[in-house]
Design an enzyme around this catalytic site. Structure first.
Site, PDB file in Angstrom:
ATOM      1  N   HIS A  62       0.846  -1.158   0.146  1.00 49.25           N
ATOM      2  CA  HIS A  62       0.073  -0.033  -0.010  1.00 49.25           C
ATOM      3  C   HIS A  62       0.965   1.269   0.022  1.00 49.25           C
ATOM      4  CE1 HIS A  62      -3.661   2.026   1.273  1.00 49.25           C
ATOM      5  NE2 HIS A  62      -3.048   2.984   1.233  1.00 49.25           N
ATOM      6  N   HIS A  64       1.292   5.158  -2.260  1.00 48.07           N
ATOM      7  CA  HIS A  64       0.640   6.152  -3.293  1.00 48.07           C
ATOM      8  C   HIS A  64       1.953   6.781  -3.980  1.00 48.07           C
ATOM      9  CE1 HIS A  64      -3.735   6.165  -1.931  1.00 48.07           C
ATOM     10  NE2 HIS A  64      -2.824   5.915  -0.748  1.00 48.07           N
ATOM     11  N   GLN A 158      -9.509   9.006  -5.245  1.00 46.80           N
ATOM     12  CA  GLN A 158      -9.528   9.457  -4.067  1.00 46.80           C
ATOM     13  C   GLN A 158     -10.566  10.397  -3.586  1.00 46.80           C
ATOM     14  OE1 GLN A 158      -6.057   9.789  -1.841  1.00 46.80           O
ATOM     15  NE2 GLN A 158      -8.149  10.083  -0.799  1.00 46.80           N
ATOM     16  N   HIS A 216      -9.974   1.544   0.508  1.00 49.65           N
ATOM     17  CA  HIS A 216      -9.695   2.511   1.830  1.00 49.65           C
ATOM     18  C   HIS A 216     -10.644   2.540   2.622  1.00 49.65           C
ATOM     19  CE1 HIS A 216      -6.174   3.928  -0.315  1.00 49.65           C
ATOM     20  NE2 HIS A 216      -5.908   4.868   0.463  1.00 49.65           N
ATOM     21  N   GLU A 219     -11.171   4.611   7.169  1.00 49.07           N
ATOM     22  CA  GLU A 219     -10.106   5.383   7.741  1.00 49.07           C
ATOM     23  C   GLU A 219     -10.473   6.480   8.463  1.00 49.07           C
ATOM     24  OE1 GLU A 219      -5.644   6.988   6.072  1.00 49.07           O
ATOM     25  OE2 GLU A 219      -7.381   6.497   4.483  1.00 49.07           O
ATOM     26  N   ASP A 315       2.457   3.468   3.058  1.00 49.69           N
ATOM     27  CA  ASP A 315       1.381   4.414   2.636  1.00 49.69           C
ATOM     28  C   ASP A 315       1.728   5.648   1.996  1.00 49.69           C
ATOM     29  OD1 ASP A 315      -1.103   5.450   2.221  1.00 49.69           O
ATOM     30  OD2 ASP A 315      -1.583   5.546   4.292  1.00 49.69           O
TER      31      ASP A 315
END
Length: 423
Positions: A62, A64, A158, A216, A219, A315
């Site tokens: 995971h 980005h 996102q 996701h 969170e 992350d």
């Protein structure tokens, strides 16, 4: 024929040191007794590992990569340190993206990750962009780096599949272009109904295009955020739980134990995978608390005890959500063990699973992963002779082998001193 012998390796499943014979990039034999190997030494390169711990390569499940090294952009600075401001800052700054800039930043991160022993990466890529600029960049990088790292790409909305107009169509277009995994962010949708709709749509798209799922999920510190049960239930009903991942699940940190007890039954039956991002989760969560402040990291310890597959991830690397990060999973593992209070000797000795085989299972590559006869010769050598030493010292990788080729060799640090007390 290309032969290479790695002798005196310490494998986790063997009591004695092993000798690994590699032919044409494939692990041909593993023997504790060197004399049992039929070796033509005139045509075989020999490397003495000297009893160092040899394990499958690290897996980063995971990250980005399209966001890396954007934290210092004036429009990307997150003053509150919350997840929601991070999303807002990224939304305001991403309009200036260009493909070459995305690639150049991601290349820096990739090289750092690879030189810490990572050979498998799953990256989320924001597709709430009508030009799909970052996606195009990542698809090119996946091809360019394929010989040294395997890259899975998630079509990740996102700003929401429905909170962002046209998000659903952009996710599907990304899958058609070559994204490997379907993503979503249900807790960011405007209503619970939209959040549930996004989860259902993700499963639908995965079935339609034969893709993996990584959401996701919850969170947030809001104990009423319960999209995990929706995801697990649909994965269970469709029988695809081993191909489905719930990332973060921070709200589970705040669930009451009665609800969690019931939830765990579903999680085990669904065979869902989980990813915790210890450093980023503890940075972003608890921001709306005064004291006591919640850690916000999901129930890793309890999931491990219940046999639920869970792994650790970095992350972010210096982006609007998290200003630090190096991509070194050994640092993440160290932090995660502390944060999750997994500090018994047994937990420490088994903890490398959290950044290796558990991540491989999450990426659904477990059938081709591992130091086994017949597999590709993909493994790393740590500068330690045991699991405990490796964790305690947060040791570096001294060899990374991929397809029988040495990606890099690191010479261990040497301290020179005239002081007899130091040498």
């Amino acid at each position: 024929m290309s032969n290479i012998l790695f002798k005196n390796t310490k494998l986790r499943d063997y009591k004695e040191n092993c000798n690994i014979l590699v032919q044409d990039g494939i692990i041909k034999e593993i023997e504790t007794d060197l004399n049992k190997l039929n070796i033509d030494y005139n045509n075989t390169k020999v490397i003495d590992i000297k009893g160092r711990l040899t394990i499958p390569p690290y897996v980063e499940p995971h990250i980005h990569l399209d966001y890396v090294y954007t934290a210092h952009n004036p429009t990307a600075k997150n003053s509150t340190g919350t997840l929601f401001e991070g999303i807002q800052r990224w939304s305001e700054s991403k309009n200036n993206l260009n493909k070459e800039d995305v690639k150049e930043r991601a290349k820096i991160a990739l090289r750092k990750q690879i030189t810490t022993g990572i050979q498998h990466i799953r990256t989320h890529v924001d597709v709430t962009d009508k030009n799909l600029t970052a996606l195009k960049a990542m698809l090119e990088l996946k091809e360019e780096f394929k010989d040294i790292v395997s890259l899975q790409i998630i079509a990740f909305p996102q700003e929401g599949m429905y909170a962002f107009k046209g998000g659903e169509e952009l996710v599907e277009e990304a899958l058609k272009m070559g994204a490997d995994v379907v993503g979503a962010i249900p807790h960011f949708e405007y209503t619970r109904e939209f959040g549930e709709k996004s989860v259902k749509k993700t499963i639908e798209l995965a079935l339609k295009y034969n893709k993996l799922v990584d959401i996701h999920c919850d969170e947030t510190d809001d104990e009423q955020s319960r999209f995990l049960e929706v995801l697990a239930a649909h994965a269970y009903l469709e029988g695809i739980g081993e191909k489905v991942t719930a990332s973060h699940t921070c709200a589970m940190h705040s669930y009451n134990n009665a609800y969690t007890y019931k939830l765990f039954k579903l999680l085990k039956e669904s065979k869902l995978n989980f990813i915790a991002c210890p450093t980023e989760n503890i940075h972003l969560q608890g921001r709306f608390d005064s004291y006591p402040k919640r850690r916000g990291v999901t129930r890793v310890k309890e999931m491990v005890q219940e046999g639920i597959n869970v792994c650790f991830a970095q992350d972010s690397i210096s982006d609007p959500w998290y200003p630090l990060g190096t991509g070194n999973l050994m640092n993440i593992l160290d932090a995660g063990l502390h944060i999750c209070q997994m500090m018994s000797f047994e937990e420490i000795n088994n903890s490398l699973d959290l950044i290796t085989i558990n991540g491989a299972k999450t990426l659904n590559i477990q059938n081709e992963y591992g130091v086994k006869v017949g597999n590709k010769a993909n493994f790393i050598v740590l500068n330690a002779t045991s699991e405990f030493e490796a964790i305690q010292e947060r040791v570096s990788v001294i060899y990374s082998i991929r397809n029988g080729n040495i990606l890099f060799e690191r010479i261990p640090e040497v301290i020179k001193s005239d002081n007899l007390l130091l040498v």
